[in-house]
Scaffold this motif. Structure first.
Motif, PDB file in Angstrom:
ATOM      1  N   TYR A   1      -7.130 -15.257  -5.840  1.00  0.00           N
ATOM      2  CA  TYR A   1      -6.910 -14.204  -4.723  1.00  0.00           C
ATOM      3  C   TYR A   1      -5.111 -15.775  -4.795  1.00  0.00           C
ATOM      4  O   TYR A   1      -5.048 -15.825  -3.847  1.00  0.00           O
ATOM      5  CB  TYR A   1      -7.776 -14.311  -3.958  1.00  0.00           C
ATOM      6  CG  TYR A   1      -7.263 -13.899  -3.277  1.00  0.00           C
ATOM      7  CD1 TYR A   1      -6.768 -12.576  -2.772  1.00  0.00           C
ATOM      8  CD2 TYR A   1      -6.713 -14.106  -1.751  1.00  0.00           C
ATOM      9  CE1 TYR A   1      -6.315 -12.067  -1.293  1.00  0.00           C
ATOM     10  CE2 TYR A   1      -6.613 -13.830  -0.192  1.00  0.00           C
ATOM     11  CZ  TYR A   1      -5.744 -12.908  -0.207  1.00  0.00           C
ATOM     12  OH  TYR A   1      -6.154 -11.675   0.937  1.00  0.00           O
TER      13      TYR A   1
ATOM     14  N   PHE B   1      -4.087  -6.393  -3.265  1.00  0.00           N
ATOM     15  CA  PHE B   1      -3.516  -7.209  -3.923  1.00  0.00           C
ATOM     16  C   PHE B   1      -4.276  -6.383  -5.405  1.00  0.00           C
ATOM     17  O   PHE B   1      -4.453  -7.242  -6.937  1.00  0.00           O
ATOM     18  CB  PHE B   1      -5.143  -8.264  -3.653  1.00  0.00           C
ATOM     19  CG  PHE B   1      -5.252  -9.222  -4.791  1.00  0.00           C
ATOM     20  CD1 PHE B   1      -4.126 -10.734  -4.815  1.00  0.00           C
ATOM     21  CD2 PHE B   1      -6.384  -9.586  -4.867  1.00  0.00           C
ATOM     22  CE1 PHE B   1      -4.658 -11.290  -5.833  1.00  0.00           C
ATOM     23  CE2 PHE B   1      -6.487 -10.762  -6.281  1.00  0.00           C
ATOM     24  CZ  PHE B   1      -5.875 -11.378  -6.369  1.00  0.00           C
ATOM     25  N   ASN B   2      -5.221  -5.218  -4.775  1.00  0.00           N
ATOM     26  CA  ASN B   2      -6.485  -5.016  -6.393  1.00  0.00           C
ATOM     27  C   ASN B   2      -5.511  -4.541  -7.259  1.00  0.00           C
ATOM     28  O   ASN B   2      -5.871  -3.342  -8.744  1.00  0.00           O
ATOM     29  CB  ASN B   2      -6.911  -4.762  -5.647  1.00  0.00           C
ATOM     30  CG  ASN B   2      -8.335  -5.395  -5.229  1.00  0.00           C
ATOM     31  OD1 ASN B   2      -8.600  -6.361  -5.585  1.00  0.00           O
ATOM     32  ND2 ASN B   2      -9.541  -4.761  -4.963  1.00  0.00           N
TER      33      ASN B   2
ATOM     34  N   GLN C   1       0.561 -18.902  -2.715  1.00  0.00           N
ATOM     35  CA  GLN C   1       1.581 -17.557  -3.037  1.00  0.00           C
ATOM     36  C   GLN C   1       2.286 -17.872  -3.016  1.00  0.00           C
ATOM     37  O   GLN C   1       3.057 -16.411  -3.589  1.00  0.00           O
ATOM     38  CB  GLN C   1       0.396 -17.145  -2.646  1.00  0.00           C
ATOM     39  CG  GLN C   1      -0.885 -16.593  -2.337  1.00  0.00           C
ATOM     40  CD  GLN C   1      -1.821 -16.251  -1.301  1.00  0.00           C
ATOM     41  OE1 GLN C   1      -1.850 -16.093  -0.302  1.00  0.00           O
ATOM     42  NE2 GLN C   1      -3.200 -15.312  -1.315  1.00  0.00           N
TER      43      GLN C   1
END
Length: 842
Positions: A505, A723-724, A796
């Motif tokens: 993440y 995100f998933n 990120q």
């Protein structure tokens, strides 16, 4: 150059243009008065390929000895669809705008071929003669009777129009554009009449009158999908579904009608008798839409729950006949191979499609009755000719997803292998016995099925279940086939196991290199610095500029970095400046992967000619319901057919080296109603087995450059902020190595996209009075604030820039900018196909 894109104005222009094409009354010519201007050779090649594709995608649904017609026949053509409302594409971003001289309607093709067309009938369809509302001319009984005396055959053309931003209505009516612009607080003046799924009274009356007086009647359906023809199907002698057949579709239809080409198309969807027969009809069109049919989409529903369709998935007739014999079934490890011999036993040359299905065993998980696992189309076979085809698929493609364990599993029992030329014309040729359960892939529980079940309960929507009382479709002699079929035991130890990765993440941060010089993309190519060094040296402003609009060094902060602009262009039916190919649904109806790969090669050639880097196609959403407004630009209800067709076109595009394709819209963007804000509420199992599967196949077997996230939410989260989905499934489980972009002005256009792994925000808009959330300055401020409070990490943001620049390093645009050979920069290496096909020469 400074750009000001007013999103609301552009969207309004898109809709107005779509409405114009839907309601236009005139075309200035029937056949050209003078020769059209010469096209560039690359587009001439595309035009010829488009005709071939349309010919193979036309589906013959019924033929009682009417077709093919004698070329000397005298023909009366009824219906505005012959010319005035002949649609070569749907509206919206998939529409390829062409000059009128490039579009060939059916009437134009018939006249160009010298067919004896009844001019009195066709003249009735000039704009001045058309009724205001229905666009169908109300012939009297006497006029039809006299036409029958003058002619040998009647063609009746029925058309339907759909477009991005609205779904086909179930029934026609006066359409006030304001209802689907409610969200934008816009209002178009006036109403427009749009026909729906059901045939209307004037259409039924016309067909009835024609059938009363003509002995030979051919119904031609210029529609994006199935429509409600059940009331008249027994009355006509022949039916052709031609879909949206592209710029020269009229020639293709004429060639099929008069027997120059024998039809070989097969339906890529199930054609129901009634709209209510589709299981999604119980849960369609709302803003928060529960996918109540679960895994039972299309033929998986009709076959499992034994509901007779009007025409089954994979169905299509020919002017000739074929015999198919299985010569061998073998298993090596997890690979299942069928050797099939196909013989043309009729009087016309033709092609046939071999379709392979697997029926899984009953077990802990409920399952569909059968699933397509492979297919192959023959070459053109002359009468009496045969061809041997070897089809090999992995038994793992018959696995089911277990929501509880987050894994793909083959449950123990007998897997029945079936083959035939439609989902309802198969026979059992082998029993593959698995002595124990086998987990073929460990994924993860990522996509929030709890939300699905909770929301379904809250809304009072029952979820479709296959209970023990449900008996699937069967046929006479099936039990005897099963008993006779050879039994082959599969060794569980020889089935490969795969475990998906769990991407972080919080990705690591790229450090700034120890250098005073400005690192450029040339430096990366020539090996002086790594791509990580370049990204590590970039400021926050530069990183954001890389990720917004794919502008490259045209962004002021990047002027010294030497980054090419990756110019994108729509769409699924052909490049905007290029050939208008048949719509994707027609191309899927060819069931011809080699032909679709050639379409991709041609699109890639046109991209090089037009200096386009990224094609915003193919579209991979699912035909969940025939009312879907963009069904025409998507392939199928079946994920294997859709995924392998998409992989073929991507491989074709990217074989040109330096240009790339984009899979869209990721994921569950299966209706147009409320699409900007809708919530697709889907079980994780249905997502993975149906809606994600086509994307998975294309990602793993074609390596596309990009994926476009969809407007809608998926189980409560906007797809480009999930995100998933964008990272967990797409990169971790499937190994995607390109970049993810938002759809234009999506609600995912924000700093959360970088957290999710949605790398590019599209398009660049400096400011907007409409889509305020999608303004450049707004996002820059968001990013700075999120970095300051720790919601967003620098790693990120850098990851998104890195993913885009990694693709830029492959581009022809960079090769041209640097003055180097494309082969020195990047050469595309396609992965293996999802299943293997070998064919002998006929």
């Amino acid at each position: 150059m400074k750009k000001k894109l007013l999103a609301g104005v552009l969207l309004l222009a898109l809709i107005l243009s779509s409405l114009y094409f839907a309601t236009r009354k005139t075309r200035r010519r029937i056949i050209p008065e003078e020769a059209p201007p010469a096209l560039p050779s690359v587009l001439e090649e595309g035009r010829e390929l488009a005709r071939s594709v349309a010919e193979e995608g036309i589906v013959l649904l019924k033929n009682e000895g009417v077709l093919p017609l004698d070329p000397r026949s005298r023909v009366a053509v009824f219906g505005t669809g012959q010319h005035t409302t002949w649609w070569y594409h749907e509206g919206g971003s998939a529409f390829v705008p062409l000059s009128p001289n490039r579009v060939v309607t059916l009437l134009e093709a018939l006249l160009a071929y010298g067919v004896k067309v009844d001019e009195e009938i066709s003249a009735a369809y000039v704009p001045e003669s058309l009724p205001t509302k229905t666009n169908e001319f109300p012939f009297t009984e006497e006029e039809v009777r006299r036409a029958a005396e003058r002619n040998d055959v009647a063609l009746v053309v029925i058309s339907r129009y759909t477009s991005e931003d609205f779904d086909l209505p179930r029934r026609g009516g006066w359409f006030d554009a304001g209802w689907w612009f409610t969200y934008y607080r816009m209002q178009l003046q006036g109403s427009y009449y749009f026909r729906g799924w059901e045939l209307e009274e004037d259409e039924i009356n016309l067909i009835d009158a024609v059938c009363r007086h003509f002995d030979k009647v051919v119904l031609i359906l210029n529609t994006p999908h199935a429509i409600g023809i059940a009331p008249i199907v027994e009355k006509v002698g022949a039916i052709l579904w031609v879909g949206y057949p592209g710029e020269v579709g009229g020639y293709a239809v004429a060639n099929v009608i008069f027997g120059k080409v024998s039809p070989s198309g097969k339906l890529p969807f199930t054609w129901a008798r009634r709209w209510e027969d589709y299981p999604s009809s119980r849960c369609w069109g709302s803003q928060d839409v529960v996918y109540c049919e679960s895994i039972y989409v299309g033929y998986r529903y009709f076959d499992t729950f034994d509901l007779e369709p009007l025409y089954p998935f994979g169905f299509g007739l020919s002017y000739t006949s074929f015999e198919m014999q299985v010569e061998r079934v073998a298993v090596e490890g997890s690979a299942v191979t069928l050797a099939v011999k196909v013989t043309n036993t009729g009087r016309y040359p033709g092609k046939e499609v071999v379709q392979v299905y697997v029926t899984p065993p009953a077990g802990r998980l409920e399952k569909e009755h059968q699933r397509l696992v492979a297919f192959a189309k023959t070459d053109l076979l002359q009468p009496g000719e045969s061809q041997s085809i070897e089809i090999a698929f992995d038994i793992a493609s018959a696995a089911s997803y277990d929501e509880a364990g987050g894994s793909w599993i083959l449950e123990q029992g007998a897997y029945l292998v079936r083959f035939g030329n439609s989902s309802r014309s198969t026979r059992v040729v082998a029993k593959l016995v698995l002595p124990r359960d086998v987990v073929v892939e460990k994924a993860a529980v990522r996509l929030n099925s709890e939300y699905y079940y909770r929301r379904a309960e809250e809304k009072g929507i029952p979820i479709l279940r296959r209970t023990p009382e449900v008996k699937p479709w069967s046929y006479l002699g099936e039990n005897a086939e099963i008993a006779k079929a050879p039994t082959i035991v599969i060794d569980p130890e020889r089935i490969a196991f795969r475990e998906g990765a769990a991407p972080p993440y919080y990705p690591p941060t790229y450090e700034k290199p120890d250098a005073d010089a400005v690192v450029t993309l040339r430096d990366v190519v020539e090996g002086r610095y790594s791509l990580g060094d370049l990204v590590g040296q970039m400021s926050v402003e530069e990183l954001v500029d890389v990720t917004i609009g794919l502008r490259g060094s045209s962004a002021p902060s990047l002027s010294k970095r030497g980054i090419p602009e990756l110019v994108p262009s729509d769409g699924p039916n052909g490049l905007k400046a290029g050939t208008a190919f048949p719509a994707a649904v027609v191309r899927a109806a060819t069931w011809n992967l080699e032909l679709e790969r050639e379409v991709g090669r041609q699109v890639g050639r046109e991209m090089l000619w037009a200096r386009i880097s990224v094609w915003l196609a193919p579209g991979l959403n699912t035909h969940r319901n025939p009312l879907g407004g963009r069904n025409a630009e998507y392939y199928s209800e079946d994920p294997l057919l859709a995924g392998t067709m998409a992989a073929a076109v991507v491989k074709g595009v990217q074989s040109n080296n330096g240009v790339g394709a984009t899979l869209k819209h990721f994921v569950a963007n299966d209706q147009e109603a409320y699409r900007w804000v809708s919530d697709s509420i889907v079980s994780e199992r249905a997502l993975r087995e149906i809606y994600l599967k086509a994307f998975e196949i294309a990602v793993k077997t074609a390596k596309p450059w990009a994926v476009m996230s969809s407007y809608n939410k998926v189980n409560g989260v906007y797809s480009g902020n999930y995100f998933n989905l964008c990272t967990g499934v797409l990169r971790g489980e499937w190994g995607f190595d390109g970049f993810v972009m938002t759809d234009w002005w999506s609600r995912s256009y924000n700093f959360r996209a970088y957290i999710a792994g949605n790398d590019a925000l599209m398009p660049y808009t400096e400011e907007s009075s409409w889509a305020t959330w999608a303004a450049y300055s707004f996002v820059v401020n968001q990013v700075k604030e999120a970095l300051a409070n720790g919601t967003l990490t620098l790693g990120q943001l850098q990851r998104s820039a890195y993913n885009i620049l990694k693709v830029a390093l492959r581009s022809r645009a960079l090769a041209v900018m640097l003055g180097v050979s494309q082969s020195d920069l990047y050469t595309y290496e396609p992965p293996p196909d999802y299943f293997k096909v070998k064919k002998t020469q006929p």
